[in-house]
Design a protein around this motif. Sequence first.
Motif, PDB file in Angstrom:
ATOM      1  N   THR A  78     -11.235   2.125   2.791  1.00  0.00           N
ATOM      2  CA  THR A  78     -12.170   2.566   3.567  1.00  0.00           C
ATOM      3  C   THR A  78     -13.465   1.932   3.896  1.00  0.00           C
ATOM      4  O   THR A  78     -12.718   1.135   3.767  1.00  0.00           O
ATOM      5  N   VAL A  79     -14.710   2.548   4.669  1.00  0.00           N
ATOM      6  CA  VAL A  79     -15.391   1.716   5.059  1.00  0.00           C
ATOM      7  C   VAL A  79     -17.035   1.974   3.641  1.00  0.00           C
ATOM      8  O   VAL A  79     -16.787   0.726   4.038  1.00  0.00           O
ATOM      9  N   TYR A  80     -16.441   2.017   3.184  1.00  0.00           N
ATOM     10  CA  TYR A  80     -17.005   2.584   1.589  1.00  0.00           C
ATOM     11  C   TYR A  80     -16.443   1.929   0.608  1.00  0.00           C
ATOM     12  O   TYR A  80     -16.845   2.138  -0.960  1.00  0.00           O
ATOM     13  N   SER A  81     -15.231   0.716   0.944  1.00  0.00           N
ATOM     14  CA  SER A  81     -14.705   0.943  -0.671  1.00  0.00           C
ATOM     15  C   SER A  81     -14.935  -0.242  -1.418  1.00  0.00           C
ATOM     16  O   SER A  81     -15.546  -1.365  -0.635  1.00  0.00           O
ATOM     17  N   ARG A  82     -14.633  -0.420  -2.377  1.00  0.00           N
ATOM     18  CA  ARG A  82     -15.691  -0.934  -3.382  1.00  0.00           C
ATOM     19  C   ARG A  82     -15.083  -1.421  -4.352  1.00  0.00           C
ATOM     20  O   ARG A  82     -15.670  -2.850  -5.411  1.00  0.00           O
ATOM     21  N   GLU A  83     -14.245  -1.111  -5.352  1.00  0.00           N
ATOM     22  CA  GLU A  83     -14.112  -0.730  -6.724  1.00  0.00           C
ATOM     23  C   GLU A  83     -12.750  -1.284  -6.653  1.00  0.00           C
ATOM     24  O   GLU A  83     -11.491  -0.426  -6.237  1.00  0.00           O
ATOM     25  N   VAL A  84     -12.261  -2.664  -6.814  1.00  0.00           N
ATOM     26  CA  VAL A  84     -10.729  -3.068  -6.298  1.00  0.00           C
ATOM     27  C   VAL A  84      -9.677  -2.823  -7.487  1.00  0.00           C
ATOM     28  O   VAL A  84     -10.319  -2.530  -8.797  1.00  0.00           O
ATOM     29  N   GLY A  85      -8.619  -2.146  -6.951  1.00  0.00           N
ATOM     30  CA  GLY A  85      -7.959  -1.277  -8.236  1.00  0.00           C
ATOM     31  C   GLY A  85      -6.733  -0.727  -7.833  1.00  0.00           C
ATOM     32  O   GLY A  85      -6.301  -0.596  -8.818  1.00  0.00           O
ATOM     33  N   SER A  86      -6.609   0.185  -6.522  1.00  0.00           N
ATOM     34  CA  SER A  86      -5.373   1.323  -5.913  1.00  0.00           C
ATOM     35  C   SER A  86      -4.724  -0.259  -5.364  1.00  0.00           C
ATOM     36  O   SER A  86      -4.615  -0.770  -4.770  1.00  0.00           O
ATOM     37  N   ALA A  87      -2.815   0.845  -5.399  1.00  0.00           N
ATOM     38  CA  ALA A  87      -1.840  -0.028  -5.420  1.00  0.00           C
ATOM     39  C   ALA A  87      -1.680   1.164  -3.914  1.00  0.00           C
ATOM     40  O   ALA A  87      -0.746   0.642  -3.129  1.00  0.00           O
ATOM     41  N   ALA A  88      -2.255   2.155  -3.008  1.00  0.00           N
ATOM     42  CA  ALA A  88      -2.760   2.545  -2.107  1.00  0.00           C
ATOM     43  C   ALA A  88      -3.610   2.890  -1.598  1.00  0.00           C
ATOM     44  O   ALA A  88      -4.763   3.692  -2.423  1.00  0.00           O
ATOM     45  N   ALA A  89      -4.753   3.432  -0.474  1.00  0.00           N
ATOM     46  CA  ALA A  89      -5.626   3.684  -0.170  1.00  0.00           C
ATOM     47  C   ALA A  89      -6.012   5.183  -0.382  1.00  0.00           C
ATOM     48  O   ALA A  89      -4.503   5.973  -0.377  1.00  0.00           O
ATOM     49  N   PRO A  90      -6.694   6.211  -0.562  1.00  0.00           N
ATOM     50  CA  PRO A  90      -7.334   7.027  -0.615  1.00  0.00           C
ATOM     51  C   PRO A  90      -7.322   7.890   1.014  1.00  0.00           C
ATOM     52  O   PRO A  90      -8.382   7.616   1.214  1.00  0.00           O
TER      53      PRO A  90
END
Length: 337
Positions: free
Chosen positions: A165-177
Amino acid sequence: MKTHDFYYDLPQELIAQPPLEQRDASRLMVLNRQTGEISHRHFHDILDYLNPGDCLVMNDSRVLPARLLGHRPTGGMAEVLLLRDLGNKCWECLVKPGRKLQPGSTVIFGDGELTATVRDVQEDGNRVVEFHYEGIFLEILERLGKMPLPPYIKAELADQERYQTVYSREVGSAAAPTAGLHFTKELLEEIRAKGVKTAFVTLHVGLGTFRPVKAEDVADHEMHSEFISVSKETADLINNRKGRVFAVGTTSCRTLESVSDENGTVHPVTDDTKIFIYPGYRFKITDALITNFHLPESTLLMLVSALTSREMMLKTYNEAIDMKYRFFSFGDAMLIL
């Protein structure tokens, strides 16, 4: 309630493969859950449904380039997919080939700047893997890792950021929201200019999101655990809103419902959640949901059915199929009001 009650037949050609060039050019199906009325719009038209005083809540989790392709010392290929950080350089991982990667096995990535040792096999077959490296792990991942695209997406991404997402910042997902993939920075500026508040929560998406529900009875399914975090600033912003709460995606919705009390008050929390929302659940805080079209028999389809009803949701999905909407991660969007 049976898992098969949430089955629908999806033509293969409606599974979106490449993302659209313009994020907010995707189609938007709008469902009024009180009347069952359906409207067909484009995502940029989301502006027409947001009012001053409403609060748009987004998941700011960022996807790890968590798919690592390497080789075993014997030369055979190996793949390791990071799922969860266990601390002390150890991660819970999926591995291939599983029968070759038993405790004590080694995998080498790149020119050897990163290696891994399998330490344990968990009950579900996932591995505990210890990594060996010099420097900063996330920087090494940026160089060596690939985006862990869902198995139904066959093509490699030309631009890795398209799965963020254009607002992603907290690294940690195995898949995108993925509901958030439709927003552009410009659209968010227009939304804020209209007097809509924007708030961010964090839920690190696990690959359990894509696992089929194997239990015959929905109530027997055990949800996977995922990390969530809601700051005091976010909780205050949502609690002091004048209008409705729009959750962007099932991850934001599950986070909000996990941290809200029975009065609909949001509390600051950093914890794990295993909340499972399916028909019969009483929503405490979510007034409207922006979401994509989900897999048959999935927990995500069950969640959106809880906001409406199973019958209404399957009828809506059948109309989406008739209208040739694009499904799943890079597909079109739905707004449930």
